[in-house]
Design an enzyme around this catalytic site. Structure first.
Site, mmCIF file in Angstrom:
data_model
loop_
_atom_site.group_PDB
_atom_site.id
_atom_site.type_symbol
_atom_site.label_atom_id
_atom_site.label_comp_id
_atom_site.label_asym_id
_atom_site.label_seq_id
_atom_site.Cartn_x
_atom_site.Cartn_y
_atom_site.Cartn_z
ATOM 1 C CG HIS A 1 -2.655 -1.018 -2.263
ATOM 2 N ND1 HIS A 1 -3.717 -1.704 -2.819
ATOM 3 C CD2 HIS A 1 -2.081 -1.874 -1.372
ATOM 4 C CE1 HIS A 1 -3.775 -2.912 -2.300
ATOM 5 N NE2 HIS A 1 -2.788 -3.046 -1.417
ATOM 6 C CD GLU A 2 1.177 -0.973 0.716
ATOM 7 O OE1 GLU A 2 0.787 -1.260 1.876
ATOM 8 O OE2 GLU A 2 1.259 -1.824 -0.197
ATOM 9 C CG HIS B 1 -3.181 -1.947 3.464
ATOM 10 N ND1 HIS B 1 -4.327 -2.712 3.461
ATOM 11 C CD2 HIS B 1 -2.488 -2.325 2.347
ATOM 12 C CE1 HIS B 1 -4.330 -3.511 2.412
ATOM 13 N NE2 HIS B 1 -3.223 -3.286 1.717
#
Length: 421
Positions: free
Chosen positions: A18-19, A22
């Protein structure tokens, strides 16, 4: 210990990807990423590479990507500050030290008059001879305060300097990578485990059950129900569920021969009082070797079906068909992981894929403090033509964080009561 390791690996992987979404899209947009963190709370490991600090933190309950300009971390030098400057060979400032007691052979002291560390990059002030001087500042200048070093972030490298599209894609990439992770988990599972055939083969017959009394045996292949041919377990299950109290004529294949059976499913009721039939058999999905193309196709279908299922459950939650008691937090996820891990690695892989999709969808909900809430603000900015006041937006997200924390406490307490009391 096995469950603890499985939980940390699964949850850590979901957070990492997920990170990573980003992070990669922030870098692609030219945004300075100050920190890439896995976990929350105290730092247990840190490594700086380039202008990013990579950290592993104590609590495995999340993570974050801290981007320049996105968290009000810009460096400001107020008039009257006494600072020390360290210059490079081109007489350009490469380090600004706020501690007046710092010792360095080539340090120049200055009382700041004005400074621009975002746009034109310069600092102006009075030197030790009370002479007004001005120096250019490097784009990679580091500000040192109480031993902590912070690199300045020129405006073009700050999150809010980017276009609405670049910012939106940077935020959307986190949930997107959770869907991508789930897709690849399902591909690997299909390649290793094979693809399910769903053939209606009886794995086990329950002692003293309806099926056993009718003469059914483990290994029977159900070919017909009430004169109609079937090819999948789902067809068998559906007919049995709907035929409570009604006679079913079956034809099964056993040792190459067809055997006729007759049975009447037992009538049961679920929690809502809905009746269904049961004959007392167990089923384990047969698998066959899958090609890469078949694995990709199966992974796409499973990703789609899981996504639709989660949205349907969310719809029931919103309409009141499901209560908040049906939600699970970290405790519930841990206990489910414990149960799934006992069934084997493939069940664990499918559970990880489901969790990854769930994390992606939850983060896309248009709620303050979530990625979806930020995307909602970006959409409003795109329509309005200018951004919302950052302080007002920050206040909305703060309220959202508080409400989410309250929800997390309630859900966790429900989990504790469900599993331990």
């Amino acid at each position: 210990m096995q469950t603890v390791i499985a939980f940390i690996v699964i949850f850590g992987s979901l957070v990492f990807f997920h990170e990573l979404g980003h992070f990669l899209f922030a870098k692609r947009a030219g945004i300075m990423v100050r920190e890439f963190a896995i976990g929350m709370g105290p730092k247990i490991f840190g490594m700086t590479k380039g202008d990013t600090l990579y950290t592993l933190r104590l609590l495995p309950i999340g993570g974050y990507v801290r981007m320049a300009g996105d968290d009000l971390d810009t460096v400001e030098l107020q008039p009257g500050y006494r600072v020390g400057l360290i210059m490079n060979e081109d007489n350009v400032v490469e380090k600004i030290i706020l501690n007046q007691n710092s010792q360095h052979p080539n340090i120049l002291f200055m009382e700041v008059e004005r400074a621009d560390l975002e746009h034109d990059l310069w600092i102006e002030g009075y030197d030790e001879d009370e002479k007004l001087v001005r120096y250019n500042v490097s784009r990679t200048t580091v500000v040192v305060e109480n031993g902590k070093e912070t690199m300045i972030a020129p405006y073009d490298r700050q999150f809010n300097a980017k276009t609405v599209g670049q910012r939106a894609m940077t935020i959307f990439a986190g949930p997107l990578f959770n869907f991508i992770l789930a897709f690849f988990i399902f591909i690997v599972a299909a390649l290793l485990q094979g693809i399910p055939t769903y053939e209606p083969i009886i794995t086990e017959v329950v002692d003293d059950g309806i099926a056993q009394m009718a003469g059914m045996q483990a290994g029977d292949y159900v070919k017909e129900l009430n004169g109609q041919p079937i090819t999948t377990w789902q067809e068998l299950s559906k007919t049995v569920n709907e035929s409570y109290g009604k006679k079913i004529d079956m034809v099964v294949e056993r040792d190459g021969k067809e055997v006729a059976l007759v049975m009447t499913p037992k009538t049961l009721e679920d929690e809502k009082g809905k009746k269904y039939g049961q004959i007392g058999v167990m089923y384990q999905t047969p698998y066959e070797k899958a090609s890469i193309v078949q694995s990709v196709q199966l992974a796409a279908e499973k990703t789609y079906d899981t996504t639709i299922m989660i949205f349907q459950l969310l719809g029931k939650l919103v309409t009141g068909q499901l209560s908040i008691d049906n939600l699970s937090g970290p405790v519930g996820i841990y206990k489910t992981t414990e149960a799934v891990a006992a069934d084997g690695i493939f069940y664990l892989m499918h559970w990880a894929g489901l969790l990854s999709i769930n994390l992606g969808i939850m983060n896309l909900l248009p709620l303050p403090a979530l990625d979806g809430g930020r995307l909602l603000f970006f959409g409003y900015e795109a329509v309005r033509g200018k951004p919302i006041d950052r302080q007002k937006e920050g206040l909305v997200h703060l309220v959202g964080i508080v409400l989410l924390m309250i929800l997390m406490v309630v859900v966790t307490w429900n989990d504790i009561q469900r599993f331990f009391f």
